[in-house]
Design a protein around this motif. Sequence first.
Motif, mmCIF file in Angstrom:
data_model
loop_
_atom_site.group_PDB
_atom_site.id
_atom_site.type_symbol
_atom_site.label_atom_id
_atom_site.label_comp_id
_atom_site.label_asym_id
_atom_site.label_seq_id
_atom_site.Cartn_x
_atom_site.Cartn_y
_atom_site.Cartn_z
ATOM 1 N N GLN A 157 -4.194 1.500 -7.660
ATOM 2 C CA GLN A 157 -5.196 1.656 -6.610
ATOM 3 C C GLN A 157 -6.361 0.697 -6.782
ATOM 4 O O GLN A 157 -6.643 0.230 -7.879
ATOM 5 C CB GLN A 157 -5.723 3.089 -6.589
ATOM 6 N N VAL A 158 -7.024 0.454 -5.655
ATOM 7 C CA VAL A 158 -8.244 -0.345 -5.648
ATOM 8 C C VAL A 158 -9.367 0.582 -5.184
ATOM 9 O O VAL A 158 -9.259 1.224 -4.137
ATOM 10 C CB VAL A 158 -8.119 -1.546 -4.682
ATOM 11 N N VAL A 159 -10.398 0.666 -5.990
ATOM 12 C CA VAL A 159 -11.556 1.501 -5.665
ATOM 13 C C VAL A 159 -12.719 0.566 -5.399
ATOM 14 O O VAL A 159 -13.034 -0.293 -6.216
ATOM 15 C CB VAL A 159 -11.900 2.454 -6.833
ATOM 16 N N ARG A 160 -13.339 0.738 -4.230
ATOM 17 C CA ARG A 160 -14.481 -0.115 -3.901
ATOM 18 C C ARG A 160 -15.513 0.700 -3.135
ATOM 19 O O ARG A 160 -15.198 1.730 -2.554
ATOM 20 C CB ARG A 160 -14.049 -1.341 -3.117
ATOM 21 N N SER A 161 -16.739 0.217 -3.182
ATOM 22 C CA SER A 161 -17.822 0.863 -2.443
ATOM 23 C C SER A 161 -18.168 0.014 -1.240
ATOM 24 O O SER A 161 -18.195 -1.211 -1.320
ATOM 25 C CB SER A 161 -19.052 1.023 -3.328
ATOM 26 N N GLU A 162 -18.432 0.703 -0.151
ATOM 27 C CA GLU A 162 -18.779 0.023 1.087
ATOM 28 C C GLU A 162 -19.727 0.921 1.875
ATOM 29 O O GLU A 162 -19.349 2.021 2.270
ATOM 30 C CB GLU A 162 -17.496 -0.245 1.885
ATOM 31 N N ALA A 163 -20.922 0.453 2.087
ATOM 32 C CA ALA A 163 -21.917 1.196 2.870
ATOM 33 C C ALA A 163 -22.034 2.658 2.441
ATOM 34 O O ALA A 163 -21.816 3.574 3.217
ATOM 35 C CB ALA A 163 -21.603 1.094 4.368
ATOM 36 N N GLN A 164 -22.318 2.902 1.186
ATOM 37 C CA GLN A 164 -22.523 4.244 0.639
ATOM 38 C C GLN A 164 -21.242 5.082 0.546
ATOM 39 O O GLN A 164 -21.316 6.266 0.249
ATOM 40 C CB GLN A 164 -23.559 5.008 1.472
ATOM 41 N N ALA A 165 -20.088 4.484 0.808
ATOM 42 C CA ALA A 165 -18.824 5.222 0.739
ATOM 43 C C ALA A 165 -17.928 4.620 -0.334
ATOM 44 O O ALA A 165 -17.891 3.403 -0.511
ATOM 45 C CB ALA A 165 -18.111 5.186 2.089
ATOM 46 N N ILE A 166 -17.220 5.476 -1.030
ATOM 47 C CA ILE A 166 -16.233 5.026 -2.010
ATOM 48 C C ILE A 166 -14.873 5.060 -1.319
ATOM 49 O O ILE A 166 -14.448 6.102 -0.812
ATOM 50 C CB ILE A 166 -16.230 5.913 -3.264
ATOM 51 N N ILE A 167 -14.229 3.924 -1.297
ATOM 52 C CA ILE A 167 -12.948 3.764 -0.620
ATOM 53 C C ILE A 167 -11.865 3.595 -1.674
ATOM 54 O O ILE A 167 -12.023 2.821 -2.618
ATOM 55 C CB ILE A 167 -12.988 2.551 0.327
ATOM 56 N N ILE A 168 -10.761 4.305 -1.490
ATOM 57 C CA ILE A 168 -9.626 4.208 -2.397
ATOM 58 C C ILE A 168 -8.432 3.736 -1.578
ATOM 59 O O ILE A 168 -8.045 4.378 -0.589
ATOM 60 C CB ILE A 168 -9.297 5.560 -3.062
ATOM 61 N N GLU A 169 -7.865 2.606 -1.989
ATOM 62 C CA GLU A 169 -6.726 2.025 -1.283
ATOM 63 C C GLU A 169 -5.603 1.744 -2.279
ATOM 64 O O GLU A 169 -5.872 1.507 -3.457
ATOM 65 C CB GLU A 169 -7.122 0.705 -0.613
ATOM 66 N N PRO A 170 -4.367 1.720 -1.801
ATOM 67 C CA PRO A 170 -3.277 1.347 -2.698
ATOM 68 C C PRO A 170 -3.416 -0.111 -3.124
ATOM 69 O O PRO A 170 -3.837 -0.964 -2.331
ATOM 70 C CB PRO A 170 -2.017 1.532 -1.858
ATOM 71 N N ALA A 171 -3.068 -0.417 -4.365
ATOM 72 C CA ALA A 171 -3.110 -1.802 -4.834
ATOM 73 C C ALA A 171 -2.060 -2.635 -4.106
ATOM 74 O O ALA A 171 -2.272 -3.814 -3.843
ATOM 75 C CB ALA A 171 -2.888 -1.857 -6.344
ATOM 76 N N GLN A 172 -0.934 -2.011 -3.787
ATOM 77 C CA GLN A 172 0.118 -2.645 -3.003
ATOM 78 C C GLN A 172 0.274 -1.838 -1.726
ATOM 79 O O GLN A 172 0.660 -0.663 -1.790
ATOM 80 C CB GLN A 172 1.427 -2.680 -3.779
ATOM 81 N N PRO A 173 -0.023 -2.403 -0.566
ATOM 82 C CA PRO A 173 -0.025 -1.636 0.684
ATOM 83 C C PRO A 173 1.272 -0.879 0.982
ATOM 84 O O PRO A 173 1.243 0.145 1.636
ATOM 85 C CB PRO A 173 -0.286 -2.694 1.756
ATOM 86 N N GLN A 174 2.400 -1.345 0.479
ATOM 87 C CA GLN A 174 3.661 -0.677 0.762
ATOM 88 C C GLN A 174 3.914 0.522 -0.149
ATOM 89 O O GLN A 174 4.833 1.292 0.086
ATOM 90 C CB GLN A 174 4.850 -1.653 0.604
ATOM 91 N N THR A 175 3.113 0.682 -1.183
ATOM 92 C CA THR A 175 3.330 1.755 -2.152
ATOM 93 C C THR A 175 2.054 2.555 -2.338
ATOM 94 O O THR A 175 1.034 2.019 -2.743
ATOM 95 C CB THR A 175 3.771 1.174 -3.517
ATOM 96 N N ILE A 176 2.146 3.843 -2.060
ATOM 97 C CA ILE A 176 0.998 4.728 -2.264
ATOM 98 C C ILE A 176 1.339 5.688 -3.391
ATOM 99 O O ILE A 176 2.326 6.417 -3.319
ATOM 100 C CB ILE A 176 0.647 5.515 -0.991
ATOM 101 N N TYR A 177 0.529 5.664 -4.435
ATOM 102 C CA TYR A 177 0.696 6.575 -5.553
ATOM 103 C C TYR A 177 -0.171 7.807 -5.324
ATOM 104 O O TYR A 177 -1.320 7.693 -4.933
ATOM 105 C CB TYR A 177 0.289 5.902 -6.869
ATOM 106 N N VAL A 178 0.408 8.969 -5.585
ATOM 107 C CA VAL A 178 -0.343 10.204 -5.487
ATOM 108 C C VAL A 178 -0.906 10.487 -6.872
ATOM 109 O O VAL A 178 -0.146 10.689 -7.818
ATOM 110 C CB VAL A 178 0.561 11.370 -5.034
ATOM 111 N N PRO A 179 -2.226 10.461 -7.030
ATOM 112 C CA PRO A 179 -2.790 10.679 -8.353
ATOM 113 C C PRO A 179 -2.589 12.108 -8.837
ATOM 114 O O PRO A 179 -2.573 13.045 -8.056
ATOM 115 C CB PRO A 179 -4.280 10.371 -8.161
ATOM 116 N N ALA A 180 -2.431 12.231 -10.128
ATOM 117 C CA ALA A 180 -2.354 13.547 -10.768
ATOM 118 C C ALA A 180 -3.475 13.604 -11.786
ATOM 119 O O ALA A 180 -3.604 12.725 -12.632
ATOM 120 C CB ALA A 180 -1.005 13.724 -11.451
ATOM 121 N N TYR A 181 -4.317 14.603 -11.669
ATOM 122 C CA TYR A 181 -5.456 14.734 -12.564
ATOM 123 C C TYR A 181 -5.855 16.188 -12.657
ATOM 124 O O TYR A 181 -5.479 17.003 -11.833
ATOM 125 C CB TYR A 181 -6.636 13.888 -12.086
ATOM 126 N N ASN A 182 -6.627 16.511 -13.677
ATOM 127 C CA ASN A 182 -7.106 17.880 -13.859
ATOM 128 C C ASN A 182 -8.356 18.096 -13.029
ATOM 129 O O ASN A 182 -9.230 17.304 -13.017
ATOM 130 C CB ASN A 182 -7.427 18.145 -15.328
#
Length: 182
Positions: A157-182
């Motif tokens: 994933q690519v995490v970036r900030s834009e106008a007070q918002a945190i945007i999370i995008e797939p690093a590869q547009p064709q593949t979306i990973y579903v994060p697993a976290y506690n």
Amino acid sequence: MTLFRSLVLMFAASLLLAGIARAQSTPPSGTAPPPFTAEELDSMLAPIALYPDSLLTQVLMASTYPLEVVQAARWSKANPKLSGDEAVKKVANENWDVSVKSLVAFPNVLEMMNEKLDWTQKVGDAFLGQQGEVMNAVQRLRKLAQNSGNLQSNQQQVVRSEAQAIIIEPAQPQTIYVPAYN
């Protein structure tokens, strides 16, 4: 253009139309459930707040159709070898909302929404009645995760900030990973 990208575009259009339709069919203000508090929203949205934006949007919209989520989860369970674009193609003729159809690409997400149907219903209610507060809660949770070092760009994933918002995008547009976290 991949089928997934086409579905995301159709989803955006359906979001607008669904919002108009639901606004017209909303019961009188005296019968609406009380709004969720910020704390309730944070607790409710924590499991999905760090999903990539495109997947988060689909989950939020699909949660407004809990019966269809159950139907899609049953379909997914009956077709365990199908996922991704292949699964989405197979459900093209179903009468489900496009957001629900797009989630068959992510059987684990559908399974979670189906198993926690009360939660799914609450997320849908919050999204319909408090869309701004829902999005603020997502941003608040993302900021907390980022400040604690648990949200950063990586191979998935690519995490970036834009106008007070945190945007999370797939690093590869064709593949979306579903994060697993506690």
